[in-house]
Design an enzyme around this catalytic site. Structure first.
Site, PDB file in Angstrom:
ATOM      1  N   LYS A  56       0.837  -1.211   0.000  1.00  0.00           N
ATOM      2  CA  LYS A  56       0.000   0.000   0.000  1.00  0.00           C
ATOM      3  C   LYS A  56       0.869   1.257   0.000  1.00  0.00           C
ATOM      4  CE  LYS A  56      -3.418  -0.052   3.081  1.00  0.00           C
ATOM      5  NZ  LYS A  56      -4.160  -0.391   4.342  1.00  0.00           N
ATOM      6  N   LYS A  91       2.738   2.168   2.562  1.00  0.00           N
ATOM      7  CA  LYS A  91       2.676   2.763   3.905  1.00  0.00           C
ATOM      8  C   LYS A  91       3.778   2.175   4.779  1.00  0.00           C
ATOM      9  CE  LYS A  91      -1.982   4.324   4.738  1.00  0.00           C
ATOM     10  NZ  LYS A  91      -3.080   4.331   5.715  1.00  0.00           N
TER      11      LYS A  91
HETATM   12  N1  C2G Z   1     -10.260   7.366   8.997  1.00  0.00           N
HETATM   13  C1  C2G Z   1     -11.230   8.323   9.325  1.00  0.00           C
HETATM   14  N2  C2G Z   1     -10.840   9.564   9.678  1.00  0.00           N
HETATM   15  C2  C2G Z   1      -9.533   9.898   9.730  1.00  0.00           C
HETATM   16  C3  C2G Z   1      -8.547   8.942   9.416  1.00  0.00           C
HETATM   17  C4  C2G Z   1      -8.938   7.666   9.051  1.00  0.00           C
HETATM   18  O1  C2G Z   1     -12.443   8.027   9.278  1.00  0.00           O
HETATM   19  N3  C2G Z   1      -9.196  11.172  10.085  1.00  0.00           N
HETATM   20  C5  C2G Z   1     -10.709   6.035   8.597  1.00  0.00           C
HETATM   21  C6  C2G Z   1     -10.296   5.685   7.170  1.00  0.00           C
HETATM   22  O2  C2G Z   1     -11.214   6.270   6.237  1.00  0.00           O
HETATM   23  C7  C2G Z   1     -10.378   4.165   7.194  1.00  0.00           C
HETATM   24  C8  C2G Z   1      -9.950   3.835   8.643  1.00  0.00           C
HETATM   25  O3  C2G Z   1     -10.089   5.058   9.408  1.00  0.00           O
HETATM   26  O4  C2G Z   1     -11.730   3.736   6.997  1.00  0.00           O
HETATM   27  C9  C2G Z   1      -8.518   3.344   8.726  1.00  0.00           C
HETATM   28  O5  C2G Z   1      -7.690   4.320   8.112  1.00  0.00           O
HETATM   29  P1  C2G Z   1      -6.232   3.847   7.581  1.00  0.00           P
HETATM   30  O6  C2G Z   1      -5.541   3.121   8.656  1.00  0.00           O
HETATM   31  O7  C2G Z   1      -5.596   5.017   6.920  1.00  0.00           O
HETATM   32  O8  C2G Z   1      -6.670   2.763   6.496  1.00  0.00           O
HETATM   33  P2  C2G Z   1      -6.380   2.775   4.920  1.00  0.00           P
HETATM   34  O9  C2G Z   1      -4.942   2.944   4.664  1.00  0.00           O
HETATM   35  O10 C2G Z   1      -7.344   3.702   4.330  1.00  0.00           O
HETATM   36  O11 C2G Z   1      -6.701   1.235   4.558  1.00  0.00           O
HETATM   37  O12 C2G Z   1      -8.501  -2.280   1.972  1.00  0.00           O
HETATM   38  C10 C2G Z   1      -8.761  -1.046   2.602  1.00  0.00           C
HETATM   39  C11 C2G Z   1      -7.501  -0.444   3.168  1.00  0.00           C
HETATM   40  O13 C2G Z   1      -6.815  -1.375   3.986  1.00  0.00           O
HETATM   41  C12 C2G Z   1      -7.862   0.817   3.959  1.00  0.00           C
END
Ligand code: C2G
Length: 130
Positions: A44, A46
């Site tokens: 990803k 990350k």
């Molecule tokens: N999130 C949120 N508000 C934020 C930050 C994150 O609502 N200020 C939500 C994201 O939209 C996501 C969840 O928290 O639904 C987890 O965020 P991340 O760890 O950044 O996940 P991501 O990299 O988006 O991975 O297959 C799907 C992916 O694995 C999603």
């Protein structure tokens, strides 16, 4: 029993994550979180501060989370939805539209992101290399 699933990296756990998990749980009775493994996070693009086992330990301590499974690929969602008998797939609206194909298997719900907070912002503010 309405079963919900969501996926993410959840690194440097913060209140934006908690808001998402709380709202996801409140849509049903049982919340499963597909937690991105360290290997999948590399795919990803990350770099995680906390390794998988630590991020899993944190998630499992959250009252809204009932079960944590590893997320190892983009393609596993439909398998998980069938395997765990999921009613609703939930994720933040930064993914709006990206998972509409899952409508064949369950309801798909995009929830508004919490403003002004992200793992990247935390790292930047603390001057930790991304
Ligand atoms: N999130 C949120 N508000 C934020 C930050 C994150 O609502 N200020 C939500 C994201 O939209 C996501 C969840 O928290 O639904 C987890 O965020 P991340 O760890 O950044 O996940 P991501 O990299 O988006 O991975 O297959 C799907 C992916 O694995 C999603």
């Amino acid at each position: 029993m309405k079963r919900i699933i969501t996926y993410g990296t959840f690194d440097l756990l913060h209140y934006g994550h908690i808001n998402l998990l709380k709202r996801a749980k409140n849509m049903g009775d049982y919340l499963i979180v597909g937690l991105s493994t360290d290997e999948f996070n590399q795919r990803k693009g990350k770099a995680c501060y906390f390794e998988y086992e630590k991020r899993k330990q944190l998630l499992e301590s959250i009252r809204y989370v009932d079960f944590v499974i590893p997320e190892t690929s983009w393609e596993q969602k439909q398998v998980d939805i069938e395997k765990y008998n999921i009613d609703i797939f939930v994720i933040g609206d930064d993914w709006e539209g990206k998972f509409d194909y899952l409508n064949k298997y369950c309801k798909v719900k995009y929830l508004s992101r919490t403003p002004k907070i992200s793992t990247t912002k935390i790292k930047t503010d603390l001057k930790i290399p991304k």
